[in-house]
Write a protein that holds these residues in place. Structure first.
Motif, PDB file in Angstrom:
ATOM      1  N   GLU A 137       0.843  -1.189   0.000  1.00 21.26           N
ATOM      2  CA  GLU A 137       0.000   0.000   0.000  1.00 21.26           C
ATOM      3  C   GLU A 137       0.880   1.240   0.000  1.00 21.26           C
ATOM      4  O   GLU A 137       1.044   1.935   0.999  1.00 21.26           O
ATOM      5  CB  GLU A 137      -0.940  -0.031   1.201  1.00 21.26           C
ATOM      6  N   ILE A 138       1.460   1.484  -1.157  1.00 26.46           N
ATOM      7  CA  ILE A 138       2.364   2.614  -1.356  1.00 26.46           C
ATOM      8  C   ILE A 138       1.975   3.316  -2.640  1.00 26.46           C
ATOM      9  O   ILE A 138       1.014   2.941  -3.307  1.00 26.46           O
ATOM     10  CB  ILE A 138       3.836   2.160  -1.427  1.00 26.46           C
ATOM     11  N   THR A 139       2.754   4.305  -3.002  1.00 28.73           N
ATOM     12  CA  THR A 139       2.474   5.068  -4.219  1.00 28.73           C
ATOM     13  C   THR A 139       2.816   4.269  -5.475  1.00 28.73           C
ATOM     14  O   THR A 139       3.934   3.812  -5.653  1.00 28.73           O
ATOM     15  CB  THR A 139       3.290   6.370  -4.214  1.00 28.73           C
ATOM     16  N   ILE A 158       5.346   6.049 -11.672  1.00 25.13           N
ATOM     17  CA  ILE A 158       6.213   6.407 -10.549  1.00 25.13           C
ATOM     18  C   ILE A 158       5.854   5.521  -9.366  1.00 25.13           C
ATOM     19  O   ILE A 158       4.682   5.332  -9.051  1.00 25.13           O
ATOM     20  CB  ILE A 158       6.051   7.896 -10.206  1.00 25.13           C
ATOM     21  N   ASP A 159       6.886   5.007  -8.685  1.00 22.75           N
ATOM     22  CA  ASP A 159       6.686   3.953  -7.682  1.00 22.75           C
ATOM     23  C   ASP A 159       7.615   4.218  -6.494  1.00 22.75           C
ATOM     24  O   ASP A 159       8.800   4.479  -6.668  1.00 22.75           O
ATOM     25  CB  ASP A 159       7.022   2.603  -8.335  1.00 22.75           C
ATOM     26  N   ILE A 178      11.034   4.686 -11.158  1.00 22.57           N
ATOM     27  CA  ILE A 178      10.109   4.485 -12.280  1.00 22.57           C
ATOM     28  C   ILE A 178      10.125   3.011 -12.646  1.00 22.57           C
ATOM     29  O   ILE A 178      11.194   2.405 -12.824  1.00 22.57           O
ATOM     30  CB  ILE A 178      10.492   5.339 -13.498  1.00 22.57           C
ATOM     31  N   TYR A 179       8.945   2.437 -12.714  1.00 21.84           N
ATOM     32  CA  TYR A 179       8.762   1.049 -13.138  1.00 21.84           C
ATOM     33  C   TYR A 179       7.903   1.024 -14.397  1.00 21.84           C
ATOM     34  O   TYR A 179       7.165   1.980 -14.685  1.00 21.84           O
ATOM     35  CB  TYR A 179       8.075   0.242 -12.040  1.00 21.84           C
ATOM     36  N   TYR A 180       7.996  -0.094 -15.129  1.00 20.31           N
ATOM     37  CA  TYR A 180       7.114  -0.254 -16.275  1.00 20.31           C
ATOM     38  C   TYR A 180       6.791  -1.728 -16.484  1.00 20.31           C
ATOM     39  O   TYR A 180       7.485  -2.619 -15.994  1.00 20.31           O
ATOM     40  CB  TYR A 180       7.726   0.353 -17.542  1.00 20.31           C
ATOM     41  N   SER A 181       5.708  -1.949 -17.193  1.00 18.43           N
ATOM     42  CA  SER A 181       5.276  -3.303 -17.525  1.00 18.43           C
ATOM     43  C   SER A 181       4.620  -3.273 -18.892  1.00 18.43           C
ATOM     44  O   SER A 181       4.367  -2.192 -19.447  1.00 18.43           O
ATOM     45  CB  SER A 181       4.296  -3.817 -16.456  1.00 18.43           C
ATOM     46  N   GLU A 202       9.349  12.689  -8.174  1.00 19.78           N
ATOM     47  CA  GLU A 202       8.172  11.965  -7.702  1.00 19.78           C
ATOM     48  C   GLU A 202       6.850  12.626  -8.039  1.00 19.78           C
ATOM     49  O   GLU A 202       5.788  12.102  -7.689  1.00 19.78           O
ATOM     50  CB  GLU A 202       8.257  11.776  -6.183  1.00 19.78           C
ATOM     51  N   CYS A 203       6.856  13.771  -8.732  1.00 22.36           N
ATOM     52  CA  CYS A 203       5.592  14.489  -8.922  1.00 22.36           C
ATOM     53  C   CYS A 203       5.411  14.997 -10.349  1.00 22.36           C
ATOM     54  O   CYS A 203       4.572  15.857 -10.581  1.00 22.36           O
ATOM     55  CB  CYS A 203       5.523  15.660  -7.945  1.00 22.36           C
TER      56      CYS A 203
END
Length: 539
Positions: A137-139, A158-159, A178-181, A202-203
């Motif tokens: 339970e995070i951004t 953004i993670d 930064i993550y991607y899928s 982050e914004c």
């Protein structure tokens, strides 16, 4: 039969700095952020959010009217629909429609956040499916959506999982990762996400664009050294190889704060990477440049200064168009020239507004709230007779101090004059902050200490750029920060940019922001986390 697939990327609690009990009231009516895209037949489609639902509409008459909205998510959610974090829209090779958005879930709720679903005309959407495999339970937010040349659905976001881990280990960590899928099966499933980079801003939104060979490239604000907020470029590899991230802008803008201004990227058929971005190393500015990752951008051109924000860019052939709220630009190929005309809105009793800028045309559906969202389509050509096909520029926009202490009050445009009026003596300090700003709390604490040391000379007011609709979350955060005893305001305008400009024309929404108004009418504006030197300048 055409199918619609949707992917929802969830922002769980605000940020790593969110607190228990935070809540976002369900907004009523349309929200500001929207995105648009054209299908292969040239029909514009628009997605936005209203009453907790993402809505899809299309036009059969070049945007003069829009169809009745189709609700993408059957169950209402707390959806982000603002300039930097709004619903996204993209088309697949056979006119499949993909929609993504970020929403805020309660802490007690599930960590399942991203949901592709399938829709057949005349039927309904299928149940959600999570994109990111991380269930903490995070951004996970500021999603960006694209479809590559092979039809893969690519989503980047953004993670803050790595920030949480670093904090737990007592290690420093700036910003977020930064993550991607991606999905190889039309959205039925997504591969486990991959980290692109640590310590990005982050914004600020991520810009995605397809390269001439069909890959998807990302352009985003990174963090270099001690909070240098420049931009990076990378191709998001889906073939098992590692993505190479390279610095792409070199303004050396240092700010310990949240710029809230992501870049724009468009890649021409010739491979030229056209980009627009915001920075304020020598004053607020929107820049255009042709990226040469690892080197300084070529054809660098300042498009706009103070007051400009949220720029975007599109390219078709050798023609490039750029837009930021209030201005449109056409860039001539091979020349650092700019033709710019101001946008003029016609506000009437009807349910739509139009403007023309050069040969750009834009339509804003629904007169309320004003400037809720827009879709741009260009019919520009670099050479006479060479009609530009399906150029898309998808961009979303586009009282006084005596409020009762301890009670959150709305701030509307009509309240700003009294709030920003010079005090009879001494100074009035207006501290601007945001729920998702990691740097704001130290600023508020420092300003509170300063005010307590000079109670007769300093008046203080606190303004959050978040909507008054988030009252419960704002009040919870204020109590946590022990700032609830001060006069507090929250934005109560459909167009936040209007309040930003009225408060401080040079501001451009970076948080934290401190506006010092002195009795002689002079002003001092400071963005970012306050340093000891800056605190001494205030008093």
């Amino acid at each position: 039969m055409r199918h619609l697939l949707i992917a929802v990327l969830c922002l769980l609690p605000l940020s790593a700095f969110a607190h228990d009990g935070m809540h976002m009231d369900m907004p009523k009516g349309p929200e500001l952020g929207a995105s648009a895209a054209f299908d292969s037949q040239g029909r514009p489609h628009v997605v936005d959010a209203a009453d907790g639902h993402v809505r899809l509409r299309h036009s059969d008459d070049d945007g003069r009217t829009l169809s009745a909205p189709v609700e993408v998510n059957a169950t209402a959610e707390r959806i982000y629909a603002e300039g930097e974090n709004r619903p996204k829209l993209a088309f697949g090779p056979h006119d499949e429609i993909y929609v993504s958005w970020s929403y805020r879930a309660p802490r007690r709720g599930p960590a399942s956040c991203a949901s592709p679903a399938r829709w057949t005309a005349g039927e309904h959407f299928s149940a959600p499916l999570t994109v990111h495999h991380d269930r903490a339970e995070i951004t996970h937010r500021f999603d960006a959506l694209a479809v590559d040349g092979a039809g893969r659905i690519v989503i980047a976001w953004i993670d803050k999982r790595d920030l949480i881990a670093a904090d737990a280990a007592g290690k420093p960590y700036l910003g977020a990762a930064i993550y991607y899928s991606w999905s190889d099966d039309g959205g039925a499933s997504f591969v486990p996400e991959r980290k692109l980079i640590d310590q990005s801003c982050e914004c600020c939104r991520i810009a995605l664009a397809r390269t001439p060979d069909g890959e998807v490239a990302a352009f985003f604000r990174g963090i270099y050294g001690d909070n240098i907020r420049d931009h990076a470029y990378a191709v998001l590899r889906t073939d098992g190889q590692s993505s190479r991230v390279e610095r792409a802008t070199f303004s050396d803008w240092h700010i310990a704060g949240c710029p809230h201004h992501g870049p724009g990227l468009a890649i021409g058929a010739d491979g030229v990477r056209h980009a627009v971005w915001y920075e304020a190393s020598h004053g607020p500015a929107i820049w255009y440049g042709q990226l040469d990752p690892g080197q300084r951008p070529r054809q660098l051109l300042k498009l706009a200064g103070a007051g400009a924000s949220h720029a975007d860019v599109a390219a078709s052939g050798r023609t490039v168009g750029g837009v930021e709220p209030g201005r449109c630009s056409r860039l001539s190929p091979g020349a650092a020239t700019l033709r710019r005309r101001r946008r003029a809105f016609r506000r009437g009793p009807g349910d739509r507004q139009q403007h023309r800028c050069g040969r750009f045309a834009a339509a804003v559906a629904e007169a309320w709230p004003p400037l809720r969202g827009m879709e741009h389509r260009g019919r520009l050509s670099a050479d006479p007779g060479d009609t530009m096909k399906r150029l898309l520029l998808a961009l979303a926009l586009l009282s006084p101090l005596l409020a009762i202490a301890g009670t959150l009050q709305p701030l509307a445009a009509g309240d700003v004059a009294a709030l920003a009026k010079p005090p009879p003596h001494g100074e009035r300090i207006i501290a601007m902050w945001a729920l998702d700003c990691a740097y704001c709390e130290p600023n508020l604490e420092a300003l509170a200490t300063l005010q307590r040391a000079h109670p007769r000379d300093i008046e203080s007011a606190i303004v959050t750029t978040d909507s008054i609709a988030q009252r419960r979350a704002i009040e919870t955060r204020l109590r946590h920060m022990k700032m609830d005893g001060y006069p507090n305001r929250a934005y109560a305008e459909a167009t936040p940019e209007r309040l930003n400009f009225l408060l401080d024309p040079t501001w451009a929404a970076r948080t934290p922001r401190v506006l010092v108004i002195r009795a002689d009418g002079s002003r001092l504006g400071i963005s970012g986390e306050l340093t000891p030197t800056q605190l001494r300048k205030i008093r």
